[in-house]
Design a protein around this motif. Structure first.
Motif, short mmCIF file in Angstrom:
data_model
loop_
_atom_site.label_atom_id
_atom_site.label_comp_id
_atom_site.label_asym_id
_atom_site.label_seq_id
_atom_site.Cartn_x
_atom_site.Cartn_y
_atom_site.Cartn_z
N PRO A 22 5.15 -41.14 -25.35
CA PRO A 22 5.40 -41.77 -24.17
C PRO A 22 4.26 -41.43 -23.38
O PRO A 22 3.79 -40.31 -23.45
CB PRO A 22 6.80 -41.19 -23.70
N LYS A 23 3.92 -42.09 -22.33
CA LYS A 23 2.65 -41.81 -21.26
C LYS A 23 3.34 -40.44 -20.77
O LYS A 23 4.49 -40.61 -20.01
CB LYS A 23 2.53 -42.84 -20.61
N PRO A 24 2.65 -39.57 -20.14
CA PRO A 24 1.14 -39.45 -20.20
C PRO A 24 0.83 -38.95 -21.45
O PRO A 24 -0.32 -38.55 -21.59
CB PRO A 24 0.72 -38.86 -19.07
N ASP A 43 14.87 -40.22 -36.07
CA ASP A 43 15.21 -39.15 -35.27
C ASP A 43 16.69 -39.31 -34.74
O ASP A 43 17.13 -40.24 -33.99
CB ASP A 43 14.30 -39.67 -33.81
N GLU A 44 17.51 -38.56 -35.39
CA GLU A 44 18.69 -38.21 -35.16
C GLU A 44 19.55 -39.74 -35.27
O GLU A 44 20.41 -40.16 -34.24
CB GLU A 44 19.11 -37.57 -33.64
N PRO A 45 19.34 -40.32 -36.40
CA PRO A 45 19.87 -41.68 -36.40
C PRO A 45 21.40 -41.91 -36.52
O PRO A 45 21.76 -42.94 -36.28
CB PRO A 45 19.19 -42.02 -37.69
N GLY A 92 15.31 -27.67 -35.56
CA GLY A 92 14.89 -26.88 -34.47
C GLY A 92 15.65 -27.14 -33.35
O GLY A 92 16.65 -28.27 -33.06
N GLU A 93 15.91 -26.14 -32.28
CA GLU A 93 16.59 -26.20 -31.10
C GLU A 93 16.08 -27.57 -30.21
O GLU A 93 14.84 -27.76 -30.46
CB GLU A 93 16.69 -25.04 -30.35
N SER A 94 16.93 -27.84 -29.11
CA SER A 94 16.42 -28.90 -28.12
C SER A 94 15.07 -28.68 -27.54
O SER A 94 15.01 -27.21 -27.21
CB SER A 94 17.67 -28.86 -27.28
N GLY A 95 14.33 -29.43 -27.37
CA GLY A 95 13.03 -29.22 -26.73
C GLY A 95 11.88 -28.59 -27.53
O GLY A 95 10.94 -28.22 -27.11
N PRO A 100 -0.01 -27.26 -24.66
CA PRO A 100 0.50 -28.17 -25.62
C PRO A 100 2.02 -28.23 -25.71
O PRO A 100 2.69 -27.07 -25.73
CB PRO A 100 -0.35 -27.92 -26.93
N LEU A 101 2.50 -29.39 -26.03
CA LEU A 101 3.94 -29.34 -26.40
C LEU A 101 4.33 -29.12 -27.80
O LEU A 101 5.28 -28.66 -28.22
CB LEU A 101 4.52 -30.68 -25.92
N VAL A 102 3.28 -29.61 -28.69
CA VAL A 102 3.09 -29.47 -29.96
C VAL A 102 1.95 -28.99 -30.44
O VAL A 102 0.90 -29.39 -29.92
CB VAL A 102 3.62 -30.93 -30.81
N GLY A 149 10.26 -30.07 -29.96
CA GLY A 149 9.14 -30.79 -30.20
C GLY A 149 9.41 -31.77 -31.35
O GLY A 149 8.37 -32.53 -31.75
N LYS A 150 10.53 -31.80 -31.97
CA LYS A 150 10.68 -32.65 -33.03
C LYS A 150 10.61 -34.07 -32.82
O LYS A 150 9.64 -34.79 -33.56
CB LYS A 150 12.29 -32.40 -33.49
N SER A 151 11.05 -34.49 -31.59
CA SER A 151 10.97 -36.00 -31.27
C SER A 151 9.43 -36.44 -31.05
O SER A 151 8.92 -37.33 -31.48
CB SER A 151 11.63 -36.58 -30.10
N LEU A 152 8.68 -35.42 -30.29
CA LEU A 152 7.49 -35.73 -30.09
C LEU A 152 6.57 -35.68 -31.23
O LEU A 152 5.76 -36.68 -31.47
CB LEU A 152 6.61 -34.64 -28.80
N THR A 153 6.78 -34.99 -32.18
CA THR A 153 6.13 -34.91 -33.56
C THR A 153 6.44 -36.03 -34.04
O THR A 153 5.22 -36.98 -34.69
CB THR A 153 6.82 -33.67 -34.55
#
Ligand SMILES: Nc1ncnc2c1ncn2[C@@H]1O[C@H](COP(=O)(O)OP(=O)(O)OP(=O)(O)O)[C@@H](O)[C@H]1O
Length: 272
Positions: A58-60, A178-180, A40-43, A21-23, A45-49
């Motif tokens: 995003p797929k898949p 998201d980082e607006p 949190g640092e890059s990667g 799992p990524l999150v 999981g903030k954007s995916l959350t």
């Protein structure tokens, strides 16, 4: 306003059963009118959350477990059109890059009006009038004239204001940002942060705000959640967490922010 945005046990990843799992097991609560910062640092999981909450993964990638609710209403987890429309009526996203949400070939006002028509069922004439009003609320000058412009005819700051009007067009109870302001220069950044704050206060909209920038988060959010490797490691009052982090990982984030700014503890915890 119908209640808090409550995320429980969220897990995101590829659909295969054995995929890592990524999150995972992510819990968050955002109250109406509150701004919760997600750092949190890059990667991590903030954007995916944010995308999972908005049904915009995003797929898949898919939501593999968990629930998202606003008040008593549990929102569908699937990423289909009906689920997206149900989300859009309650939750909207503001992206770092407005061109990921705005169609470059359509006039900006028409894009805002289309949300009023499709999500809120307004007539064409009503939607147009509402769109002009929303552009004005996003503090865009001459909204009547601006309505007919294309995204490329606007400055970066103006495009981000259109993005905010576009997000507000569904009358959402929550904004996921998201980082607006990351792509904007410092002056415009401050104006956009002030606009988001004004929207939060005047409309009672809850905000979930992702950024790398700890001084920005100290300025906009009263509470923060710190993410690492797809999970929340620490949550609490922003100034308390940044001023006296309980988790080693948060201590590292604060130390590297201080090293970058060349400042002391007050810079990270007390930026205004
Ligand atoms: N479409 C995708 N397919 C597969 N893995 C992805 C996809 N998008 C993101 N990931 C992975 O998921 C993890 C979390 O990514 P995410 O974009 O949520 O991180 P982030 O905390 O927002 O990072 P940043 O601050 O750099 O934007 C990363 O390991 C990333 O490589």
């Amino acid at each position: 306003m119908s209640g808090a945005l409550v995320v429980r046990g969220l897990a995101v990843g590829r659909p295969e059963r054995d995929a890592h799992p990524l999150v995972s097991e992510l819990d968050l609560t955002v109250q109406p009118g509150e701004c919760l910062g997600l750092v949190g640092e890059s990667g991590s999981g903030k954007s995916l959350t944010l995308r999972a909450i908005a049904a915009l993964l995003p797929k898949p990638l898919v939501v593999r477990a968990g629930s998202v609710a606003v008040g008593d209403a549990v929102l569908p987890l699937t990423a289909g059109t009906a689920a997206r429309k149900a989300r859009r009526a309650r939750i909207a996203m503001v992206f770092q890059d407005p061109s990921s949400a705005l169609d470059p070939l359509k006039r900006v006002g028409a894009q805002v009006a289309a949300v009023r028509q499709h999500v809120r069922g307004r007539s064409r004439a009503e939607a147009r009038r509402d769109a002009v009003q929303l552009l004005a609320e996003a503090r865009l000058p001459h909204p009547e004239q601006l309505y007919g412009r294309y995204p490329h005819e606007l400055s970066g700051g103006q495009r981000q204001r259109v993005m905010i009007a576009f997000a507000l067009a569904s009358d959402p109870e929550f904004l996921l940002c998201d980082e607006p302001t990351t792509a904007l220069d410092v002056t415009v950044q401050a104006e956009i942060l002030a606009l988001l704050d004004e929207i939060r206060v005047t409309k009672g909209v809850g905000v979930l705000f992702v950024t790398h920038d700890l001084p920005v988060i100290a300025r906009v959010s009263s509470r923060i959640a710190v993410m690492r490797h797809g999970a929340v490691v620490e949550t609490g009052d922003t100034l308390e967490v940044l001023g006296a982090p309980a988790h080693e990982y948060t201590r590292g984030l604060v130390a590297s922010a201080l090293a970058l700014s060349g400042g002391g503890a007050a810079d990270a915890g007390g930026a205004s």
